[in-house]
Design an enzyme around this catalytic site. Structure first.
Site, mmCIF file in Angstrom:
data_model
loop_
_atom_site.group_PDB
_atom_site.id
_atom_site.type_symbol
_atom_site.label_atom_id
_atom_site.label_comp_id
_atom_site.label_asym_id
_atom_site.label_seq_id
_atom_site.Cartn_x
_atom_site.Cartn_y
_atom_site.Cartn_z
ATOM 1 N N HIS A 150 6.063 -2.209 9.545
ATOM 2 C CA HIS A 150 5.734 -1.561 8.523
ATOM 3 C C HIS A 150 4.802 -2.616 7.576
ATOM 4 O O HIS A 150 5.295 -3.502 7.487
ATOM 5 C CB HIS A 150 6.781 -1.164 7.457
ATOM 6 C CG HIS A 150 6.340 -0.490 6.409
ATOM 7 N ND1 HIS A 150 5.933 0.759 6.474
ATOM 8 C CD2 HIS A 150 6.077 -0.846 5.132
ATOM 9 C CE1 HIS A 150 5.590 1.066 5.285
ATOM 10 N NE2 HIS A 150 5.902 0.269 4.301
ATOM 11 N N CYS A 151 3.712 -2.550 7.620
ATOM 12 C CA CYS A 151 2.606 -3.311 6.772
ATOM 13 C C CYS A 151 2.518 -2.754 5.393
ATOM 14 O O CYS A 151 2.040 -1.891 5.036
ATOM 15 C CB CYS A 151 0.977 -3.258 7.450
ATOM 16 S SG CYS A 151 0.189 -4.425 6.696
ATOM 17 N N PRO A 152 2.914 -3.609 4.410
ATOM 18 C CA PRO A 152 2.910 -3.472 3.117
ATOM 19 C C PRO A 152 1.412 -3.720 2.352
ATOM 20 O O PRO A 152 1.190 -2.858 1.181
ATOM 21 C CB PRO A 152 3.762 -4.479 2.418
ATOM 22 C CG PRO A 152 3.789 -5.689 3.483
ATOM 23 C CD PRO A 152 3.514 -4.989 4.503
#
Length: 715
Positions: A133-135
């Site tokens: 999950h890429c912020p």
């Protein structure tokens, strides 16, 4: 970000992506505004074009990685996971290219995650080929958007390198103007680009290695294939081509659609339903039908609103046409309940008020399950009043009741004639001898000759509870005589003997088969069984004692003969069911007191367990002709012989009680004399017997007893 629609808004989730977008767009804008014009003049006009193309590519991939569906699996519905939830194992194993790969059960999405799938804790969804999950893009990186994320990293790295390189070139060309605005802005953009270059370049290099090896960030970090072989790799070139050149994966989630509101004009309105056209579909115990009822819509709405509070419908009534026995018992119970609730009902049970309506045909006499076997009430009013008419119209008369005269109506008292020597209460047989298979099974095991059985205790309880008869008074159910009765071998009936409980057809068939000669045997003396006076009223006890005195005064009869079967069996034969011929007129019977209607001289049944058991005479056994007069005998018994040396008191004591088991047997549809059909007994007397004496002939003496009882005795 597409997964955020419909959920609570969280501003913190958008801080990283907003900062990344600002730095990207802001730094690039400053670069194009302050640096690119000088480079186009100093170096080449292609420099701004190149940077513009790279920037657009970076911006496009950034947008795709942020807003594109990463490959989210839809969650299982409630009806899909009912069988699997709470019972499914944690893991399932599948084989891919010969390697066992585990699939884990997802408790949130309620299904087994496919290989390389993982549940994102931030997005709270299972993503196919989950990478991370890429912020910075505020989205999960999965199978569907990994390509754009990888291209974003590559293009961003190139863009940062371009901005930093072309900015450094601009500063070198303008060393004399370092204090100028353009040179100062260019140096600031170079610092921002230099700061982001290190992490972006490192992340890009890491993903290049993952793509070349065919792995994901999640697999690499968790070390799933650290010591083994990766079943998902296809080689470096194939892995790169699969990420960059393969067709996009399908979307598993449908696009949300907005509900469209359509305005309906009057031509498209539904027609009004008239009251007479309402079709109501009902469901009654599995039977569906359609009924057209004239109900208004308002009444239907009220009925529908009250349906939840209404009580359930009653159970269906039993099909009485299929169960003959059930129908008969229900009819009896209903009639008895209605009779008990009447105003003139006597306190004693009213089972004597019922009698079976027998048909004169042979079919109804032989088949107890026929429709003529139903118990009827009131048919006794149609009975013939004379003996001649009763012989032409065969029927059964009900048993006498112990009710006082004051409790009976005049019609009822006249319809039931009393027989002084009738033995046994057949109230149970009137109620239960017709219609059930259970009673037919008992009829096969009950002996028609009237011998007692050991299993009549339960039926005696029914007699005691269901009706009040003379037998139930003499021998109550708690008497020890019930326990001591033992069944013995069935004696052969004598010639001319007919069971009083067999039908006419069976009696005629059995009469033709029985022709054994009588063998005289010696009499056996035995003390009579004492009469139980516990359950008798004062009037009945007085009548019994008076009759015993009269019997003691009479001399004993000379030589009697026993029937051949009784000498060995030790079981006394029943002297019939007590249908002795009536010699008095019907007017005398209707005027008798209730005490006269009670059978006298019926002592308790003796015990059968002694070796020198009581042995009485059979009904068909011959007797000598005229003997000394004795009391207590009707004219039907005067023509038969008696064993020598046996007193009349003993003979009276020999008369056994009619057991309730004998009550269940079928009865013939003919009036009987001494247990035989009157036509047969009067037409053909057995050998050694004399024809029945008529009251009009000589040799018949009338003796008045207690309570106005008249005894007709042969002299």
């Amino acid at each position: 970000m597409p997964a955020e629609s419909g959920k609570r808004f969280k501003p913190s989730k958008y801080v990283p992506v907003s900062a990344a977008a600002i730095f990207l767009v802001g730094a690039t804008t400053l670069f194009f505004a302050f640096t690119c014009p000088g480079l186009s003049l100093c170096v080449s006009p292609a420099v701004p074009i190149y940077n513009a193309i790279v920037f657009l590519f970076v911006l496009a991939n950034f947008s795709m990685a942020t807003f594109m569906d990463p490959g989210i699996f839809p969650r299982a519905e409630e009806d899909e996971d009912k069988e699997d939830d709470f019972r499914a194992p944690l893991y399932k194993t599948v084989e891919i290219k010969g390697i066992q790969v585990r699939m884990k059960w997802c408790a949130t999405c309620r299904f087994y995650r496919p290989p390389r799938c993982s549940h994102c804790s931030v997005c709270d969804n299972c993503v196919e080929e989950f990478d991370h999950h890429c912020p910075w893009v505020n989205n999960c990186i999965g199978r569907r958007n990994y390509r754009y994320f990888f291209l974003f990293l590559l293009s961003l790295t190139a863009h940062i390198m371009g901005v930093f390189g072309f900015g450094l070139l601009y500063v070198l060309y303008h060393m004399e103007e370092l204090s100028g605005v353009r040179t100062a802005v260019t140096m600031a953009v170079m610092c921002v680009a230099g700061l982001f270059f290190i992490p972006v370049a490192g992340l890009t290099g890491f993903h290049v290695v993952l793509v070349a090896r065919g792995r994901t960030t999640n697999e690499q970090v968790t070390g799933k294939f650290r010591g083994g072989v990766n079943p998902f790799t296809n080689g470096c070139c194939n892995n790169v081509s699969r990420v960059l050149c393969s067709s996009p994966a399908p979307r598993y989630l449908g696009r949300p659609k907005k509900e469209k509101t359509i305005v309906i004009r009057p031509p498209f309105l539904r027609p009004e339903v008239s009251d007479g056209q309402i079709t109501v579909k009902i469901m009654d115990n599995g039977i569906q039908g359609e009924l057209r009822r004239s109900k208004s819509k308002g009444s239907l709405e009220v009925t529908e609103s009250q349906s939840a509070d209404a009580e359930p419908p009653p159970p269906p009534k039993p099909d009485l046409s299929r169960y003959t026995g059930l129908r008969t018992h229900l009819t009896l119970a209903a009639n008895e309940d209605s009779s008990l609730l009447g105003k003139d009902s006597p306190p004693t049970p009213t089972m004597y008020k019922y009698r079976p309506g027998y048909s004169s045909s042979s079919t109804s006499a032989a088949m107890p399950h026929s429709s003529s076997a139903k118990l009827s009430r009131g048919d006794s009013l149609k009975e013939p009043t004379s003996i001649a008419e009763s012989s032409r119209h065969p029927s059964y008369r009900s048993e006498p009741s112990l009710e006082p005269e004051s409790f009976r109506s005049p019609t009822f008292g006249k319809s039931f004639h009393f027989d002084p020597l009738s033995s046994g209460s057949r109230s149970s047989s009137l109620k239960s001898a017709q219609g059930t298979g259970f009673e037919l099974g008992q009829l096969q095991s009950i002996r028609s000759e009237g011998t007692t059985s050991t299993s009549y205790k339960s039926l005696a309880n029914q007699t005691r509870n269901g009706s009040l008869s003379y037998d139930s008074l003499l021998t109550p159910s708690d008497s020890p005589d019930f326990e001591s009765v033992q069944a013995g071998p069935e004696p052969d009936p004598p010639l001319g003997y007919t069971s009083p409980f067999l039908s006419a057809r069976l009696a005629q068939q059995r009469e033709a088969e029985r022709h054994p000669r009588l063998v005289p045997t010696g009499p056996t003396h035995r003390e009579p069984s004492p009469v139980r006076y516990d359950n008798l009223s004062r009037h009945i006890v007085a009548s019994l004692q008076e009759r015993e005195k009269l019997l003691r005064q009479s001399p004993p009869l000379p030589g009697r003969e026993e029937e051949p079967g009784l000498g060995d069996s030790g079981i006394q034969s029943t002297p019939g069911s007590g249908h002795a011929p009536r010699t008095s007129s019907s007017s005398d019977d209707s005027k008798r007191s209730p005490l006269v209607k009670t059978p006298l001289g019926r002592p308790a049944a003796p015990r059968f367990g002694k070796p020198d058991g009581l042995r009485g005479r059979g009904l068909g056994s011959p007797e000598p002709g005229p003997t000394a007069p004795y009391l207590g005998r009707s004219m039907s018994y005067s023509s038969q012989k008696a064993p020598a040396g046996v007193s009349e008191a003993e003979e009276v004591a020999l008369q056994p009680l009619l057991t309730p088991k004998d009550e269940v047997q079928l009865k013939t549809a003919y009036s009987k004399s001494n247990g035989q059909p009157k036509s047969i007994g009067s037409a053909s007397p057995g050998p050694g017997q004399q024809p029945l004496s008529s009251p009009t002939r000589g040799g018949v003496k009338k003796v008045s007893g207690v309570g106005g009882t008249t005894y007709e005795i042969s002299v």
